[in-house]
Design an enzyme around this catalytic site. Sequence first.
Site, short mmCIF file in Angstrom:
data_model
loop_
_atom_site.label_atom_id
_atom_site.label_comp_id
_atom_site.label_asym_id
_atom_site.label_seq_id
_atom_site.Cartn_x
_atom_site.Cartn_y
_atom_site.Cartn_z
N CYS A 77 0.71 -0.93 0.14
CA CYS A 77 0.21 -0.03 -0.10
C CYS A 77 0.71 1.49 0.03
O CYS A 77 2.17 1.33 1.00
CB CYS A 77 -0.86 0.30 1.42
SG CYS A 77 -1.94 1.71 1.83
N CYS A 192 -1.20 3.30 -7.14
CA CYS A 192 -1.46 2.69 -5.74
C CYS A 192 -2.53 1.41 -5.97
O CYS A 192 -2.40 1.35 -7.60
CB CYS A 192 -2.95 3.73 -5.97
SG CYS A 192 -4.82 2.54 -4.61
N1 DGL Z 1 -4.33 0.57 -2.22
C1 DGL Z 1 -3.90 1.43 -1.23
C2 DGL Z 1 -2.26 1.91 -1.71
O1 DGL Z 1 -2.04 1.37 -2.71
C3 DGL Z 1 -4.76 2.45 -0.87
C4 DGL Z 1 -6.15 2.34 -0.96
C5 DGL Z 1 -7.17 3.20 -0.32
O2 DGL Z 1 -7.40 2.65 0.35
O3 DGL Z 1 -6.67 4.55 -0.71
O4 DGL Z 1 -2.41 3.91 -1.99
#
Ligand code: DGL
Length: 264
Positions: A77, A192
């Site tokens: 993330c 993301c």
């Molecule tokens: N998957 C997450 C990232 O790589 C973020 C998604 C979220 O919770 O807004 O930033």
Amino acid sequence: MTNNAAKPVLVFDSGIGGLTVLRELRVLMPERNFVYIADDAGFPYGNWAEPELRARVISIFGDFLREHQPEVSVIACNTAFTLAGADLRAAFPEHTFIGTVPAIKPAAERTRSGLVSVLATPGTVKRAYTRDLIQSFASQCHVRLVGSADLARMAEAYIRGDKVADDAVAAEIEQCFYEQDGKKTDIVVLACTHYPFMANVFRRLAPWPVDWIDPAEAIARQARRLVPALDDVHPESHVDRAVLTSGNPDFSTRRLMQGFGLSL
Ligand code: DGL
């Protein structure tokens, strides 16, 4: 098998995005077990204030490490790692964290036009970490940061089979495409981990072709470097688990996790 075989690799995200990284981890580390943790109770991370999100990630990680005793943890993330990666390492110095950061360096190495966009959550685009990456690795390029408040949610819906309107997606990505001195953006960094699930839709809606950089494979390579390979492989004995912090996955989430070979 050594004792380490019993220790899983923990993969963490706010939602389903880390599954794009888990896919690649499994290719390079087929002998390993994984625990996939989604902090769905805190989703989406993109809109959290920094101090609160930092405190949350550190606090829930203390519980995860106690409960799952992982060999290493992959923070799949960008939003969490660009904010709290250093704090996690400081809070749990004995543990190895493998992070996810916007792939600005590879984008800067690869661009021919010199125009790059970074598509990310609003949290990731405002991080000092992201600005530092641009300064350190892409000062010769023009890097546009595009923060989307909704795309992670759209990706969650899309991957569960819900209809996501083309014009809504197009509106989220359109800022990535710009022209300067007769040149056009040629790289969009998917910063993301949710977004690679929608890469085909992005490609179809893009006003011109670009390279979309997904960091998942590079993260998996880094994890493989840090986690010793075991020669005694028993893939049939693997049971990978998914844990959702809400403790209450709905039907479509269960089906999705099971589709990824994760038991809840
Ligand atoms: N998957 C997450 C990232 O790589 C973020 C998604 C979220 O919770 O807004 O930033």
